[in-house]
Design a protein around this motif. Structure first.
Motif, PDB file in Angstrom:
ATOM      1  N   UNK A   1     -31.570  76.313 -55.351  1.00 31.01           N
ATOM      2  CA  UNK A   1     -30.673  76.371 -56.542  1.00 31.01           C
ATOM      3  C   UNK A   1     -30.329  75.415 -57.608  1.00 31.01           C
ATOM      4  N   UNK A   2     -30.344  74.443 -56.992  1.00 27.81           N
ATOM      5  CA  UNK A   2     -29.812  73.146 -58.282  1.00 27.81           C
ATOM      6  C   UNK A   2     -30.856  71.830 -58.155  1.00 27.81           C
ATOM      7  N   UNK A   3     -30.721  70.895 -58.830  1.00 34.11           N
ATOM      8  CA  UNK A   3     -31.362  70.271 -58.804  1.00 34.11           C
ATOM      9  C   UNK A   3     -30.407  68.593 -58.372  1.00 34.11           C
ATOM     10  N   UNK A   4     -30.249  67.313 -58.209  1.00 32.66           N
ATOM     11  CA  UNK A   4     -29.721  66.200 -58.334  1.00 32.66           C
ATOM     12  C   UNK A   4     -30.737  65.531 -58.717  1.00 32.66           C
ATOM     13  N   UNK A   5     -29.793  64.804 -59.814  1.00 28.00           N
ATOM     14  CA  UNK A   5     -31.834  63.815 -60.125  1.00 28.00           C
ATOM     15  C   UNK A   5     -30.838  62.277 -59.872  1.00 28.00           C
ATOM     16  N   UNK A   6     -31.776  61.584 -58.830  1.00 28.93           N
ATOM     17  CA  UNK A   6     -31.093  59.959 -58.858  1.00 28.93           C
ATOM     18  C   UNK A   6     -31.768  59.927 -60.329  1.00 28.93           C
ATOM     19  N   UNK A   7     -31.074  58.676 -61.339  1.00 21.94           N
ATOM     20  CA  UNK A   7     -31.957  58.215 -62.333  1.00 21.94           C
ATOM     21  C   UNK A   7     -31.970  56.792 -62.549  1.00 21.94           C
ATOM     22  N   UNK A   8     -31.862  56.264 -61.201  1.00 22.51           N
ATOM     23  CA  UNK A   8     -31.816  54.957 -61.796  1.00 22.51           C
ATOM     24  C   UNK A   8     -32.888  53.944 -61.910  1.00 22.51           C
ATOM     25  N   UNK A   9     -32.903  52.743 -62.495  1.00 21.47           N
ATOM     26  CA  UNK A   9     -34.087  52.436 -62.921  1.00 21.47           C
ATOM     27  C   UNK A   9     -33.492  51.728 -64.116  1.00 21.47           C
TER      28      UNK A   9
ATOM     29  N   UNK B   1     -33.122  67.401 -53.601  1.00 24.82           N
ATOM     30  CA  UNK B   1     -33.013  65.824 -54.413  1.00 24.82           C
ATOM     31  C   UNK B   1     -34.442  65.210 -54.477  1.00 24.82           C
ATOM     32  N   UNK B   2     -34.234  65.117 -56.526  1.00 20.87           N
ATOM     33  CA  UNK B   2     -35.003  64.584 -57.110  1.00 20.87           C
ATOM     34  C   UNK B   2     -34.978  62.693 -56.756  1.00 20.87           C
ATOM     35  N   UNK B   3     -35.679  62.021 -56.673  1.00 22.20           N
ATOM     36  CA  UNK B   3     -35.950  60.795 -56.754  1.00 22.20           C
ATOM     37  C   UNK B   3     -36.720  60.175 -56.258  1.00 22.20           C
ATOM     38  N   UNK B   4     -36.792  58.190 -57.502  1.00 23.94           N
ATOM     39  CA  UNK B   4     -38.005  57.327 -56.831  1.00 23.94           C
ATOM     40  C   UNK B   4     -37.852  57.671 -55.031  1.00 23.94           C
ATOM     41  N   UNK B   5     -39.160  57.294 -54.628  1.00 23.11           N
ATOM     42  CA  UNK B   5     -39.556  57.010 -52.691  1.00 23.11           C
ATOM     43  C   UNK B   5     -40.204  56.501 -52.434  1.00 23.11           C
ATOM     44  N   UNK B   6     -39.918  54.871 -53.593  1.00 22.20           N
ATOM     45  CA  UNK B   6     -41.765  53.711 -53.210  1.00 22.20           C
ATOM     46  C   UNK B   6     -41.493  52.611 -52.230  1.00 22.20           C
ATOM     47  N   UNK B   7     -39.975  52.617 -52.183  1.00 26.72           N
ATOM     48  CA  UNK B   7     -39.319  51.572 -51.518  1.00 26.72           C
ATOM     49  C   UNK B   7     -38.125  52.561 -50.037  1.00 26.72           C
ATOM     50  N   UNK B   8     -38.080  50.574 -49.506  1.00 28.49           N
ATOM     51  CA  UNK B   8     -37.553  51.420 -48.267  1.00 28.49           C
ATOM     52  C   UNK B   8     -35.971  51.428 -48.826  1.00 28.49           C
ATOM     53  N   UNK B   9     -35.366  50.485 -50.024  1.00 35.87           N
ATOM     54  CA  UNK B   9     -34.255  51.218 -49.890  1.00 35.87           C
ATOM     55  C   UNK B   9     -33.578  52.447 -50.740  1.00 35.87           C
ATOM     56  N   UNK B  10     -35.000  52.637 -51.852  1.00 40.55           N
ATOM     57  CA  UNK B  10     -34.818  54.677 -52.007  1.00 40.55           C
ATOM     58  C   UNK B  10     -34.345  55.314 -51.015  1.00 40.55           C
ATOM     59  N   UNK B  11     -35.493  55.110 -50.261  1.00 37.97           N
ATOM     60  CA  UNK B  11     -35.957  55.886 -49.481  1.00 37.97           C
ATOM     61  C   UNK B  11     -34.260  56.122 -48.389  1.00 37.97           C
ATOM     62  N   UNK B  12     -33.679  55.133 -48.149  1.00 36.24           N
ATOM     63  CA  UNK B  12     -32.574  55.019 -47.920  1.00 36.24           C
ATOM     64  C   UNK B  12     -31.616  55.353 -48.487  1.00 36.24           C
ATOM     65  N   UNK B  13     -31.800  55.325 -49.228  1.00 40.71           N
ATOM     66  CA  UNK B  13     -30.540  55.739 -50.455  1.00 40.71           C
ATOM     67  C   UNK B  13     -31.037  58.018 -50.481  1.00 40.71           C
TER      68      UNK B  13
END
Length: 140
Positions: free
Chosen positions: A70-78, A9-21
């Motif tokens: 096996x695969x990647x889910x990438x959060x592409x928000x922003x 699970x790839x995605x930004x992880x720099x804010x509390x909101x990102x970590x929680x999502x």
């Protein structure tokens, strides 16, 4: 019984909101039969590791997580895709692993959904968790 597929699970992880999502998304994937590698937890990519300046260890664990997935889910928000997420998607693409993009953000570029290089590296783009589950189902 077949082995659970592992999702990185790839995605930004720099804010509390990102970590929680990210945690919420991990739970959605776990509840639907996947094993999940979440860098903020599994690579110790958290404040304590950053404080130790242990960036090399975090990088190595993330690469190992990608290699084992096996695969990647990438959060592409922003307004622009997070640079780390873009790198992870590119690495997975180079390794022949399917990358599914998730973009809940309604903003779009004038010539595409996200950066061209990221958009061309993904096999599908979901606009919400429900759509993601429909897409990812074929990888179980």
């Amino acid at each position: 019984m077949s082995k659970k597929k592992t999702v990185y699970l790839a995605g930004p992880l720099f804010t509390h909101a990102e970590l929680e999502y990210n945690r919420k998304l991990k739970d959605v994937l776990l509840n639907n039969g996947f094993s999940v590698f979440l860098p903020q937890e599994d690579a110790e990519d958290a404040a304590q590791e950053h404080e130790k300046q242990n960036q090399e260890l975090i990088f190595i664990k993330c690469v190992e997580g990608l290699d084992a997935s096996d695969l990647v889910v990438a959060v592409l928000d922003g307004s622009d895709v997070d640079s780390g997420t873009a790198w992870e998607a590119g690495y997975a693409y180079a390794k022949g692993k399917p990358v599914i993009g998730l973009r809940t953000d309604f903003r779009e570029l004038s010539d595409g959904i996200v950066n061209l290089m990221v958009e061309m590296a993904i096999v599908a783009l979901a606009r919400n968790e429900k759509e993601l589950l429909r897409i990812i189902e074929k990888y179980q």
